[in-house]
Scaffold this active site. Sequence first.
Site, PDB file in Angstrom:
ATOM      1  N   SER A 152      62.296 -14.681  98.580  1.00  0.00           N
ATOM      2  CA  SER A 152      62.154 -13.313  98.059  1.00  0.00           C
ATOM      3  C   SER A 152      62.517 -13.262  96.578  1.00  0.00           C
ATOM      4  O   SER A 152      61.824 -12.634  95.770  1.00  0.00           O
ATOM      5  CB  SER A 152      63.077 -12.365  98.833  1.00  0.00           C
ATOM      6  OG  SER A 152      62.677 -12.282 100.168  1.00  0.00           O
ATOM      7  N   ARG A 201      60.064 -12.619  93.055  1.00  0.00           N
ATOM      8  CA  ARG A 201      60.395 -11.546  92.105  1.00  0.00           C
ATOM      9  C   ARG A 201      60.685 -12.105  90.724  1.00  0.00           C
ATOM     10  O   ARG A 201      60.440 -11.443  89.712  1.00  0.00           O
ATOM     11  CB  ARG A 201      61.585 -10.737  92.652  1.00  0.00           C
ATOM     12  CG  ARG A 201      61.189  -9.851  93.869  1.00  0.00           C
ATOM     13  CD  ARG A 201      62.388  -9.516  94.714  1.00  0.00           C
ATOM     14  NE  ARG A 201      62.136  -8.535  95.769  1.00  0.00           N
ATOM     15  CZ  ARG A 201      61.610  -8.792  96.967  1.00  0.00           C
ATOM     16  NH1 ARG A 201      61.229 -10.015  97.271  1.00  0.00           N
ATOM     17  NH2 ARG A 201      61.452  -7.831  97.863  1.00  0.00           N
ATOM     18  N   GLY A 225      52.761 -12.432 102.513  1.00  0.00           N
ATOM     19  CA  GLY A 225      52.775 -10.966 102.533  1.00  0.00           C
ATOM     20  C   GLY A 225      53.531 -10.396 101.342  1.00  0.00           C
ATOM     21  O   GLY A 225      53.141  -9.366 100.779  1.00  0.00           O
ATOM     22  N   ARG A 256      47.317  -8.823 108.748  1.00  0.00           N
ATOM     23  CA  ARG A 256      48.562  -8.040 108.635  1.00  0.00           C
ATOM     24  C   ARG A 256      48.321  -6.672 107.988  1.00  0.00           C
ATOM     25  O   ARG A 256      47.416  -6.515 107.169  1.00  0.00           O
ATOM     26  CB  ARG A 256      49.604  -8.857 107.867  1.00  0.00           C
ATOM     27  CG  ARG A 256      49.961 -10.117 108.650  1.00  0.00           C
ATOM     28  CD  ARG A 256      50.957 -10.965 107.943  1.00  0.00           C
ATOM     29  NE  ARG A 256      52.248 -10.301 107.805  1.00  0.00           N
ATOM     30  CZ  ARG A 256      53.251 -10.788 107.085  1.00  0.00           C
ATOM     31  NH1 ARG A 256      53.092 -11.940 106.432  1.00  0.00           N
ATOM     32  NH2 ARG A 256      54.392 -10.143 107.001  1.00  0.00           N
ATOM     33  N   GLN A 270      59.326  -4.839 101.403  1.00  0.00           N
ATOM     34  CA  GLN A 270      58.073  -5.091 100.682  1.00  0.00           C
ATOM     35  C   GLN A 270      57.431  -3.779 100.255  1.00  0.00           C
ATOM     36  O   GLN A 270      56.944  -3.656  99.128  1.00  0.00           O
ATOM     37  CB  GLN A 270      57.114  -5.902 101.556  1.00  0.00           C
ATOM     38  CG  GLN A 270      57.626  -7.316 101.793  1.00  0.00           C
ATOM     39  CD  GLN A 270      56.697  -8.156 102.630  1.00  0.00           C
ATOM     40  OE1 GLN A 270      55.746  -7.655 103.232  1.00  0.00           O
ATOM     41  NE2 GLN A 270      56.973  -9.447 102.690  1.00  0.00           N
ATOM     42  N   ASP A 308      63.880 -11.922 109.339  1.00  0.00           N
ATOM     43  CA  ASP A 308      63.132 -13.187 109.362  1.00  0.00           C
ATOM     44  C   ASP A 308      63.788 -14.249 110.243  1.00  0.00           C
ATOM     45  O   ASP A 308      63.229 -15.338 110.416  1.00  0.00           O
ATOM     46  CB  ASP A 308      62.992 -13.733 107.937  1.00  0.00           C
ATOM     47  CG  ASP A 308      62.056 -12.873 107.104  1.00  0.00           C
ATOM     48  OD1 ASP A 308      61.218 -12.154 107.682  1.00  0.00           O
ATOM     49  OD2 ASP A 308      62.167 -12.914 105.857  1.00  0.00           O
ATOM     50  N   LYS A 342      54.594  -9.868 111.549  1.00  0.00           N
ATOM     51  CA  LYS A 342      54.982 -10.901 110.585  1.00  0.00           C
ATOM     52  C   LYS A 342      53.868 -11.952 110.503  1.00  0.00           C
ATOM     53  O   LYS A 342      52.741 -11.681 110.894  1.00  0.00           O
ATOM     54  CB  LYS A 342      56.337 -11.503 110.988  1.00  0.00           C
ATOM     55  CG  LYS A 342      57.490 -10.504 110.879  1.00  0.00           C
ATOM     56  CD  LYS A 342      57.717 -10.104 109.436  1.00  0.00           C
ATOM     57  CE  LYS A 342      58.762  -9.035 109.290  1.00  0.00           C
ATOM     58  NZ  LYS A 342      58.830  -8.493 107.940  1.00  0.00           N
ATOM     59  N   ARG A 397      55.729 -12.341 116.329  1.00  0.00           N
ATOM     60  CA  ARG A 397      56.847 -13.237 116.658  1.00  0.00           C
ATOM     61  C   ARG A 397      57.482 -12.928 118.010  1.00  0.00           C
ATOM     62  O   ARG A 397      58.179 -13.781 118.563  1.00  0.00           O
ATOM     63  CB  ARG A 397      57.896 -13.208 115.538  1.00  0.00           C
ATOM     64  CG  ARG A 397      57.400 -13.941 114.305  1.00  0.00           C
ATOM     65  CD  ARG A 397      58.408 -13.992 113.182  1.00  0.00           C
ATOM     66  NE  ARG A 397      57.887 -14.837 112.104  1.00  0.00           N
ATOM     67  CZ  ARG A 397      58.302 -14.796 110.847  1.00  0.00           C
ATOM     68  NH1 ARG A 397      59.251 -13.940 110.493  1.00  0.00           N
ATOM     69  NH2 ARG A 397      57.779 -15.603 109.944  1.00  0.00           N
ATOM     70  N   ARG A 425      58.080 -20.082 110.446  1.00  0.00           N
ATOM     71  CA  ARG A 425      59.393 -19.936 111.097  1.00  0.00           C
ATOM     72  C   ARG A 425      59.339 -20.228 112.601  1.00  0.00           C
ATOM     73  O   ARG A 425      60.332 -20.600 113.202  1.00  0.00           O
ATOM     74  CB  ARG A 425      59.968 -18.543 110.821  1.00  0.00           C
ATOM     75  CG  ARG A 425      60.185 -18.298 109.325  1.00  0.00           C
ATOM     76  CD  ARG A 425      61.141 -17.170 109.046  1.00  0.00           C
ATOM     77  NE  ARG A 425      60.915 -16.592 107.731  1.00  0.00           N
ATOM     78  CZ  ARG A 425      61.362 -17.107 106.581  1.00  0.00           C
ATOM     79  NH1 ARG A 425      62.072 -18.216 106.580  1.00  0.00           N
ATOM     80  NH2 ARG A 425      61.102 -16.507 105.429  1.00  0.00           N
TER      81      ARG A 425
HETATM   82  C1  S3P Z   1      60.470  -9.691 102.219  1.00  0.00           C
HETATM   83  C2  S3P Z   1      60.695  -8.635 103.062  1.00  0.00           C
HETATM   84  C3  S3P Z   1      60.600  -8.722 104.532  1.00  0.00           C
HETATM   85  C4  S3P Z   1      60.579 -10.164 105.016  1.00  0.00           C
HETATM   86  C5  S3P Z   1      59.692 -11.046 104.191  1.00  0.00           C
HETATM   87  C6  S3P Z   1      60.137 -11.032 102.730  1.00  0.00           C
HETATM   88  C7  S3P Z   1      60.608  -9.490 100.761  1.00  0.00           C
HETATM   89  O1  S3P Z   1      59.409  -8.089 104.954  1.00  0.00           O
HETATM   90  O2  S3P Z   1      60.181 -10.221 106.365  1.00  0.00           O
HETATM   91  O3  S3P Z   1      59.731 -12.378 104.665  1.00  0.00           O
HETATM   92  O4  S3P Z   1      60.664 -10.484 100.015  1.00  0.00           O
HETATM   93  O5  S3P Z   1      60.649  -8.330 100.354  1.00  0.00           O
HETATM   94  P1  S3P Z   1      59.379  -6.491 105.221  1.00  0.00           P
HETATM   95  O6  S3P Z   1      59.972  -5.875 104.060  1.00  0.00           O
HETATM   96  O7  S3P Z   1      57.940  -6.158 105.422  1.00  0.00           O
HETATM   97  O8  S3P Z   1      60.184  -6.308 106.468  1.00  0.00           O
END
Ligand code: S3P
Length: 453
Positions: A27, A31, A99, A127, A175, A325, A352, A356, A402
């Site tokens: 994450s 960013r 995603g 998704r 996200q 996760d 996801k 899952r 995962r």
């Molecule tokens: C993430 C947020 C999560 C997580 C993903 C990474 C991020 O998803 O499952 O692996 O980097 O903001 P959601 O915010 O859709 O739950």
Amino acid sequence: MTDQRIRFISKPASEMNGQIRVPGDKSISHRSIMLGALAEGRTEVTGFLEGEDSLNTLRCFRAMGVAITEPKAGYVCIDGVGLHGLRAPKEPLYVGNSGTSMRLMAGILAGQRFDSTLTGDASLSKRPMKRIIDPLEQMGAVIESGEGGRSPLTIRGSDKPLRALNYQLPMASAQVKSCVLLAGLYAQGKTCVTEPAPTRDHTERMLQGFGIGIETQGSQCCLTESDLEQRKLTATQIDVPADISSAAFFLVAASIAGSGAVTLKHVGMNPTRTGVIDILKAMGADITIKNACEVGGEPVADLIVRPAQLHGIEIDEALVPLAIDEFPVLFIAAACARGRTVLTGAEELRVKESDRISVMADGLQQLGVDATPTADGMIIEGQGDKRAVFGAGCIGAQGDHRIAMAFAVAGLRSQEHIIIDDCQFVETSFPGFADLFNQIGGRLETQPMPTEP
Ligand code: S3P
């Protein structure tokens, strides 16, 4: 990523020992590229995750004219082009399995003057993207999507700034929250998001690190009101901690082992990510936190894990978004616990990289575990009294990194071995997983998958 399909064969092992550092946080790595690209000046990143997902983000920003060095041992240097300096990509932006890349970049692209298209692989194309299209359209963005609001997404450029939005998130999603905040950088006025439950806050922390004002009050977070013309991000240095979501596989592996102790170095301990530690501790895990400190706005620590007899629990729903996760490997821990574990309030797991709940329940059942999927979770009858919890079987990872790693961990407590097919996706988040797993005592073989006749 290579097209080569990979098979894991994970064999039983009892002792887990050693000291390792797992790769950088996914994450935060995404960013760092996004905000570094939009900043003025040179941003240097250490600990960057050289996995396919974050590399796809990097390639997309290069395709929009940002000079980014080739990552080397986690070091990347980004020459930011400023909030308004991205250039129209010549081709669709391909984000693979990621995603996070698609949803966060959509927020940034909604604020550009040029048209762009985001595409991904087969798993990502299934998704839901409506969750970001809705708020972005409310901000004035024009987005074309596939059936049911799926990708590919074509985002139309405009000379007009976006409209600021006060958005109530319908689901706990970092996200979606991040998408709206990033689009808010391109909006006149003050953009706010309110979340139904706390989710990871790396975007908020990193925006502040780049000099953008953020106001947080309870469950609401706003970009501080400033004139769009004056708004800017200033380049900075980023130290990416080891990913707690990758560390989770070893937290469980060392907990269900027979002997030894595993130290995980420099793990990100952001309180919006540590649900896995709370859940494992509630199950009786022996985890010690050492050398806690803060690095570049993110807490980190070393974790020492020793084997323990876990017991089943009812997982506190408030912990679900903080461990979202980690459930594939937590289900493996639950199977190795004594008694029943019940998960509820986790319907997000169905959207996801795979569903899952269903993929893990199928796999566990195939290995002889009593696992019952529910609409929003799972009930697992733990078999912790047995050393060999998992029978022989061949699991399909269903395009989900995962799932592959979770069943590799299960191999430690298998009767004979577990075969896991389509493990090439492990590269998206955890390059070198098999080597690290074997370094601390795992017996994981990696093979090309036999070609079908
Ligand atoms: C993430 C947020 C999560 C997580 C993903 C990474 C991020 O998803 O499952 O692996 O980097 O903001 P959601 O915010 O859709 O739950």
